[in-house]
Structure formats: C-alpha cells, structure tokens
Design a protein around this motif. Structure first.
Motif, short mmCIF file in Angstrom:
data_model
loop_
_atom_site.label_atom_id
_atom_site.label_comp_id
_atom_site.label_asym_id
_atom_site.label_seq_id
_atom_site.Cartn_x
_atom_site.Cartn_y
_atom_site.Cartn_z
N ARG A 155 9.68 1.97 12.16
CA ARG A 155 8.42 1.29 12.48
C ARG A 155 7.24 2.25 12.49
O ARG A 155 7.27 3.28 13.16
N CYS A 156 6.23 1.89 11.75
CA CYS A 156 4.96 2.63 11.71
C CYS A 156 5.13 4.09 11.27
O CYS A 156 4.20 4.88 11.42
N ASN A 157 6.26 4.45 10.76
CA ASN A 157 6.49 5.82 10.29
C ASN A 157 6.31 5.81 8.77
O ASN A 157 7.14 5.26 8.06
N LEU A 158 5.26 6.41 8.30
CA LEU A 158 4.95 6.38 6.87
C LEU A 158 5.34 7.67 6.16
O LEU A 158 4.80 7.98 5.10
N LYS A 209 0.82 -1.21 0.00
CA LYS A 209 0.00 0.00 0.00
C LYS A 209 0.86 1.26 0.00
O LYS A 209 0.32 2.37 -0.06
N HIS A 210 2.17 1.10 0.09
CA HIS A 210 3.09 2.23 0.17
C HIS A 210 4.26 2.04 -0.80
O HIS A 210 5.39 1.83 -0.38
N PRO A 211 3.99 2.09 -2.11
CA PRO A 211 5.04 1.82 -3.09
C PRO A 211 6.24 2.76 -3.00
O PRO A 211 7.37 2.35 -3.25
N ASP A 212 6.00 4.01 -2.61
CA ASP A 212 7.11 4.94 -2.47
C ASP A 212 8.04 4.50 -1.33
O ASP A 212 9.26 4.52 -1.46
N LEU A 213 7.46 4.07 -0.22
CA LEU A 213 8.27 3.59 0.90
C LEU A 213 8.94 2.26 0.58
O LEU A 213 10.06 2.00 1.04
#
Length: 103
Positions: A63-66, A33-37
C-alpha cells in the motif's frame, strides 16, 4: 441457529483479482500512472491464483509504496515456495502467500 446450505466458492478471474489488489496497493493514486508497478503487480496477482485474501493481503503490504524494487522483492521472494518443512503446522494446500501472513 441452524445450518444452511453451503455454496462452493470460486476463485476470482485475473481481472477481478487485479482490481482487488490495485484497490489496496494504489491508495490515493491511479495505477495507470505507474506502468512499471502495474506490470509487477499483475505478475504478483497471477501468483495469487485468484484467491481474494492473498490479493488483498499483498496489496495491503505494498500500500502506497511506489518503489519498484520492493514490489520486485515480493514477486521474486522465496516465500512463494515455502515448504511444510519451514511451516509444518500448516496444511500443504494453503497458498504460500497466505502461509507467510499466517506465520
């Protein structure tokens, strides 16, 4: 107590290292769900050189930092290039990411 046979440990493959990193970095969410990350994370994992402790430590740090800016800050940080001048008490064969967590 007696000594046993020692086993030479191998580094992780990039895929296994990514899985370990993602397990710690994407707690409660799907990395897809976070392709950039994911792209930034995979670049970070390459710099870990297959060392599981580095992947786990950096995954835990994120962790958990989007926030992509924070991930990029880790990726492009100068701590990857820490020299023994900065941390003279550590051996030069320790991965810089682990030197930072030790320091």
């Amino acid at each position: 107590m007696k000594t046993g046979q020692s086993y030479p440990l191998q580094t992780l493959s990039n895929d296994d290292c990514w899985e370990l990193f993602a397990k710690h970095a994407f707690v409660g969410t799907n990395p897809g769900k976070h392709p950039d990350l994911m792209a930034i994370g995979k670049a970070i994992v390459k710099r870990c050189d297959g060392l599981p402790l580095a992947a786990k430590s950096l995954g835990g740090l994120l962790r958990c930092n989007l926030d992509a800016a924070k991930w990029n800050k880790i990726l492009h940080s100068n701590f990857w290039d820490l020299s023994t001048d900065i941390l003279p008490h550590l051996s030069t064969d320790i991965l810089p990411a682990l030197k930072l967590s030790y320091y």
